[in-house]
Design an enzyme around this catalytic site. Sequence first.
Site, PDB file in Angstrom:
ATOM      1  N   HIS A   1      30.588  53.390  40.834  1.00 35.71           N
ATOM      2  CA  HIS A   1      31.255  54.156  41.884  1.00 35.71           C
ATOM      3  C   HIS A   1      30.421  55.378  42.290  1.00 35.71           C
ATOM      4  O   HIS A   1      29.651  55.916  41.493  1.00 35.71           O
ATOM      5  CB  HIS A   1      32.670  54.576  41.459  1.00 35.71           C
ATOM      6  CG  HIS A   1      32.739  55.697  40.473  1.00 35.71           C
ATOM      7  ND1 HIS A   1      33.027  55.505  39.135  1.00 35.71           N
ATOM      8  CD2 HIS A   1      32.578  57.036  40.615  1.00 35.71           C
ATOM      9  CE1 HIS A   1      33.045  56.672  38.512  1.00 35.71           C
ATOM     10  NE2 HIS A   1      32.762  57.622  39.395  1.00 35.71           N
TER      11      HIS A   1
ATOM     12  N   ASP B   1      30.657  52.164  36.378  1.00 35.92           N
ATOM     13  CA  ASP B   1      31.083  50.969  37.108  1.00 35.92           C
ATOM     14  C   ASP B   1      30.486  50.899  38.515  1.00 35.92           C
ATOM     15  O   ASP B   1      30.874  50.062  39.317  1.00 35.92           O
ATOM     16  CB  ASP B   1      32.619  50.904  37.190  1.00 35.92           C
ATOM     17  CG  ASP B   1      33.223  52.127  37.871  1.00 35.92           C
ATOM     18  OD1 ASP B   1      32.455  53.013  38.324  1.00 35.92           O
ATOM     19  OD2 ASP B   1      34.464  52.201  37.952  1.00 35.92           O
TER      20      ASP B   1
ATOM     21  N   GLU C   1      35.901  53.740  44.047  1.00 36.63           N
ATOM     22  CA  GLU C   1      35.922  52.804  42.933  1.00 36.63           C
ATOM     23  C   GLU C   1      35.505  51.403  43.399  1.00 36.63           C
ATOM     24  O   GLU C   1      35.496  51.116  44.602  1.00 36.63           O
ATOM     25  CB  GLU C   1      37.330  52.742  42.331  1.00 36.63           C
ATOM     26  CG  GLU C   1      37.879  54.089  41.864  1.00 36.63           C
ATOM     27  CD  GLU C   1      37.272  54.582  40.563  1.00 36.63           C
ATOM     28  OE1 GLU C   1      36.246  54.041  40.130  1.00 36.63           O
ATOM     29  OE2 GLU C   1      37.840  55.522  39.973  1.00 36.63           O
TER      30      GLU C   1
ATOM     31  N   ASP D   1      34.475  65.311  46.968  1.00 38.99           N
ATOM     32  CA  ASP D   1      35.827  64.883  46.617  1.00 38.99           C
ATOM     33  C   ASP D   1      36.620  66.015  45.981  1.00 38.99           C
ATOM     34  O   ASP D   1      36.098  67.086  45.692  1.00 38.99           O
ATOM     35  CB  ASP D   1      35.782  63.669  45.682  1.00 38.99           C
ATOM     36  CG  ASP D   1      34.656  63.751  44.659  1.00 38.99           C
ATOM     37  OD1 ASP D   1      34.374  64.861  44.170  1.00 38.99           O
ATOM     38  OD2 ASP D   1      34.049  62.718  44.350  1.00 38.99           O
TER      39      ASP D   1
END
Length: 262
Positions: free
Chosen positions: A139, A137, A144, A68
Amino acid sequence: MAEVIIVKNQDEAGALYAKAVADLIERKPFAVLGLATGSTPLTAYEHLALEVRDRGIDVSHIRGFALDEYAGLPVEHPESYRSVITRTVVEPLGLDPRNVHVPNGSLDTIATAGTDYDRAIEEAGGIDVQILGVGTDGHIGFNEPGSSLASGTRIKTLTQQTRVDNARFFDGDMNQVPTHCITQGIGTIMKARHLVLLAFGENKADAVAASIEGPVSAMCPASALQLHPHATFIVDEAAAGKLRLADYYRWVYANKPSWQGI
């Protein structure tokens, strides 16, 4: 079920990753590595650099693709993922920088950057081994919760929690963290031939348990790895703290044939 290896610390995890990748490069001098940023993979990269040096491995033909990049952050910024990958992977391993690719976060070309990146990965023959971290979380990359499990590389809006987590790289100021990024999608990640996810610390225990033992769900993007034919989770004792089958995973790994690797 994915393979789960519970280790004592990051050093042990890094050594496992490094040996697997070094063995791969010796078998396949034109191997393609999937690269992640953040603090999680740093020890793994350090061990890989040592393996390359100690074995005298030729890495001149190795190619790499980062997961990314921030959107709109100049590539020369010290926290652009182009800069981070250069510091933590390209220079320590002695890779040819022309062979290492990062998604193009320029706002001028962002509309087509995702499809261009996926095409480049395919033209390179696909990624052989992709290293991953996991967010609190669940990801992976910048996918996400709620991300499509079939998604390709694309632009994403970061959650406030991710921006808070990443503020440590921007002098603790969340306002300096970009709001958007371009990330390999879960569908893109799942095309890699081997996925190695590292997780350390008690704060990752919920995400690790959901990823390995929870339902496969877009609400926990890392749970998609349950569907991959060759996925390896390497986690320390703290991150493994909420795994119901932790003793089973330890037993399986302790009785694994030595020739099998990860």
